[in-house]
Design a protein around this motif. Sequence first.
Motif, PDB file in Angstrom:
ATOM      1  N   ALA A  66       0.946  -1.145  -0.112  1.00  0.00           N
ATOM      2  CA  ALA A  66      -0.054  -0.095   0.184  1.00  0.00           C
ATOM      3  C   ALA A  66       0.770   1.084  -0.095  1.00  0.00           C
ATOM      4  N   GLY A  67       0.346   2.426  -0.427  1.00  0.00           N
ATOM      5  CA  GLY A  67       1.071   3.612  -0.752  1.00  0.00           C
ATOM      6  C   GLY A  67       1.056   4.242   0.794  1.00  0.00           C
ATOM      7  N   ALA A  68       2.003   5.324   0.881  1.00  0.00           N
ATOM      8  CA  ALA A  68       2.304   5.973   1.841  1.00  0.00           C
ATOM      9  C   ALA A  68       1.219   6.638   2.508  1.00  0.00           C
ATOM     10  N   ILE A  69       0.311   7.243   1.451  1.00  0.00           N
ATOM     11  CA  ILE A  69      -0.752   8.088   1.969  1.00  0.00           C
ATOM     12  C   ILE A  69      -1.735   7.051   2.582  1.00  0.00           C
ATOM     13  N   SER A  70      -1.967   5.975   1.792  1.00  0.00           N
ATOM     14  CA  SER A  70      -2.927   4.994   2.358  1.00  0.00           C
ATOM     15  C   SER A  70      -2.529   4.591   3.829  1.00  0.00           C
ATOM     16  N   LYS A  71      -1.541   4.372   4.048  1.00  0.00           N
ATOM     17  CA  LYS A  71      -0.766   3.837   5.197  1.00  0.00           C
ATOM     18  C   LYS A  71      -1.275   4.735   6.364  1.00  0.00           C
ATOM     19  N   PHE A  72      -0.960   5.874   6.032  1.00  0.00           N
ATOM     20  CA  PHE A  72      -0.941   7.204   6.943  1.00  0.00           C
ATOM     21  C   PHE A  72      -2.464   7.136   7.496  1.00  0.00           C
ATOM     22  N   PHE A  73      -3.478   7.317   6.518  1.00  0.00           N
ATOM     23  CA  PHE A  73      -4.651   7.716   6.886  1.00  0.00           C
ATOM     24  C   PHE A  73      -5.338   6.340   7.621  1.00  0.00           C
ATOM     25  N   TYR A  74      -4.873   5.103   7.029  1.00  0.00           N
ATOM     26  CA  TYR A  74      -5.233   3.931   7.782  1.00  0.00           C
ATOM     27  C   TYR A  74      -4.957   3.782   9.391  1.00  0.00           C
ATOM     28  N   SER A  75      -3.914   4.401   9.455  1.00  0.00           N
ATOM     29  CA  SER A  75      -3.250   4.165  10.759  1.00  0.00           C
ATOM     30  C   SER A  75      -4.021   5.529  11.865  1.00  0.00           C
ATOM     31  N   CYS A  76      -4.666   6.440  11.256  1.00  0.00           N
ATOM     32  CA  CYS A  76      -5.177   7.709  11.851  1.00  0.00           C
ATOM     33  C   CYS A  76      -6.620   7.015  12.999  1.00  0.00           C
ATOM     34  N   PRO A  77      -6.799   7.439  14.018  1.00  0.00           N
ATOM     35  CA  PRO A  77      -8.026   6.877  14.597  1.00  0.00           C
ATOM     36  C   PRO A  77      -9.194   7.613  14.090  1.00  0.00           C
ATOM     37  N   ASP A  78     -10.475   7.030  14.508  1.00  0.00           N
ATOM     38  CA  ASP A  78     -11.779   7.406  13.800  1.00  0.00           C
ATOM     39  C   ASP A  78     -12.114   8.810  14.522  1.00  0.00           C
ATOM     40  N   ASN A  79     -11.905   9.145  15.574  1.00  0.00           N
ATOM     41  CA  ASN A  79     -12.036  10.327  16.379  1.00  0.00           C
ATOM     42  C   ASN A  79     -10.613  10.958  16.836  1.00  0.00           C
ATOM     43  N   ALA A  80     -10.257  12.037  16.340  1.00  0.00           N
ATOM     44  CA  ALA A  80      -9.125  12.900  16.487  1.00  0.00           C
ATOM     45  C   ALA A  80      -8.954  12.904  18.098  1.00  0.00           C
ATOM     46  N   PHE A  81     -10.018  12.871  18.881  1.00  0.00           N
ATOM     47  CA  PHE A  81      -9.571  13.010  20.474  1.00  0.00           C
ATOM     48  C   PHE A  81      -9.985  11.967  21.236  1.00  0.00           C
ATOM     49  N   GLN A  82     -10.248  10.641  20.640  1.00  0.00           N
ATOM     50  CA  GLN A  82     -10.539   9.494  21.464  1.00  0.00           C
ATOM     51  C   GLN A  82      -9.439   8.932  22.156  1.00  0.00           C
ATOM     52  N   VAL A  83      -9.722   8.328  23.222  1.00  0.00           N
ATOM     53  CA  VAL A  83      -8.710   7.754  24.269  1.00  0.00           C
ATOM     54  C   VAL A  83      -8.116   6.403  23.628  1.00  0.00           C
ATOM     55  N   ALA A  84      -6.843   6.505  23.584  1.00  0.00           N
ATOM     56  CA  ALA A  84      -5.957   5.267  23.101  1.00  0.00           C
ATOM     57  C   ALA A  84      -6.019   4.209  24.037  1.00  0.00           C
ATOM     58  N   LEU A  85      -6.012   3.104  23.595  1.00  0.00           N
ATOM     59  CA  LEU A  85      -6.151   1.760  24.364  1.00  0.00           C
ATOM     60  C   LEU A  85      -4.869   1.661  24.921  1.00  0.00           C
ATOM     61  N   PRO A  86      -4.621   0.832  25.878  1.00  0.00           N
ATOM     62  CA  PRO A  86      -3.259   0.482  26.317  1.00  0.00           C
ATOM     63  C   PRO A  86      -2.526  -0.043  25.310  1.00  0.00           C
ATOM     64  N   GLY A  87      -1.128   0.206  25.245  1.00  0.00           N
ATOM     65  CA  GLY A  87      -0.402  -0.366  24.153  1.00  0.00           C
ATOM     66  C   GLY A  87      -0.455   0.378  22.863  1.00  0.00           C
ATOM     67  N   THR A  88      -1.347   1.244  22.576  1.00  0.00           N
ATOM     68  CA  THR A  88      -1.475   2.108  21.461  1.00  0.00           C
ATOM     69  C   THR A  88      -1.517   3.607  21.752  1.00  0.00           C
TER      70      THR A  88
END
Length: 372
Positions: free
Chosen positions: A228-250
């Motif tokens: 996959a391309g760099a742009i696809s990988k970047f947006f794929y790794s983004c959370p669905d909510n910009a302010f959401q709490v990350a799970l432990p280990g993430t």
Amino acid sequence: MSIAACLLTSSPLSSPNSLTITPKFPTTFPLHLHLRLSSSATCLRHSRSSPFLTFCAGGDGGDINSNNNNSGGGGGNDENGKHRGGDDENAGDKNRKEAMIVLAEAGRSTESLPKDLAAAIQAGRIPGSVIERFLGLEKSGLMRWLMQFGGFKERLLADDLFLAKVAMECGVGIFTKTAAEYERRRENFFKELEIVFADVVMAIIADFMLVYLPAPTVSLRPPLAVSAGAISKFFYSCPDNAFQVALPGTSYSLLQRLGAVMRNGAKLFAVGTTSSLAVDKTSAAEVENVPILSTSVAYGVYMAVSSNLRYQVLAGVIEQRILEPLLHQHKLMLSAICFAVRTGNTFLGSLLWVDYARLVGIQKAHEEDTAA
């Protein structure tokens, strides 16, 4: 475990083949018991057997809830090892152990879970609390059916009130949109019921997407292909909510959280433009000189910017970070406050839309029309 507590002496032999051992205790008190733990690793096992549940605590006395940095049983600390990804690895191990303990207590195995959830457990990406929520939601027939769809499952695992919030938003949207249609049409309301129905349906779709897209999620998606391309990988790794709490280990970087705003903004632009275009076409015959295309694009921009940011903050900050920690044991009160907050947000959005539409020139104030 060895106990040095007494001295043993042999009594006279009663037969050539028997030997009686009589303990001889000291006559003075107090009696001191010395307990010594062997230095070998002590294995802890859950009462229900599971191939992933057996784990060892080292000689330094680790327990299942501690995030221990030592991987061996001797108790030696390797300071260099702690700073080479040890924290992430230990968080993953802890998540996996917690999840397997919850499954064992419920008499379940990973084979009985959806494949994406089982894979996330094996990878150590989700803690035991997520599994507890899944098992609780699974008791409801409606929730079990909805969790067959990946998007709903990820959102319900992050927020068990997600479906209630969808109902709140769509219910308020139906009421306000129907009231606005009646106010505009009055005596022609029932004669133009088909147009009213189309307008209300498109408004419901827009309201649903405003709740669905910015909602926090528990990501169960597999890793993206290496090709996959760099742009696809970047947006794929983004959370669905910009302010959401990350799970432990993430963890999410600031750039990834900004990427979440951009990605949802693009989706909401498409939703807003399409829904507004469909509604404007049904209403074009009623109002002369309606700029259909420019109005639709303007509404798409409004949803991508104003609606996107407001709903991101609402779901990720106000609800998940403020209200949920305070009222997580009082679901009824939490639901009532969420309803009030979301109703206020809808009203605010209506006011902002009117100001924005006048600012960009697609609507005019009543005084301007009268003067013209």
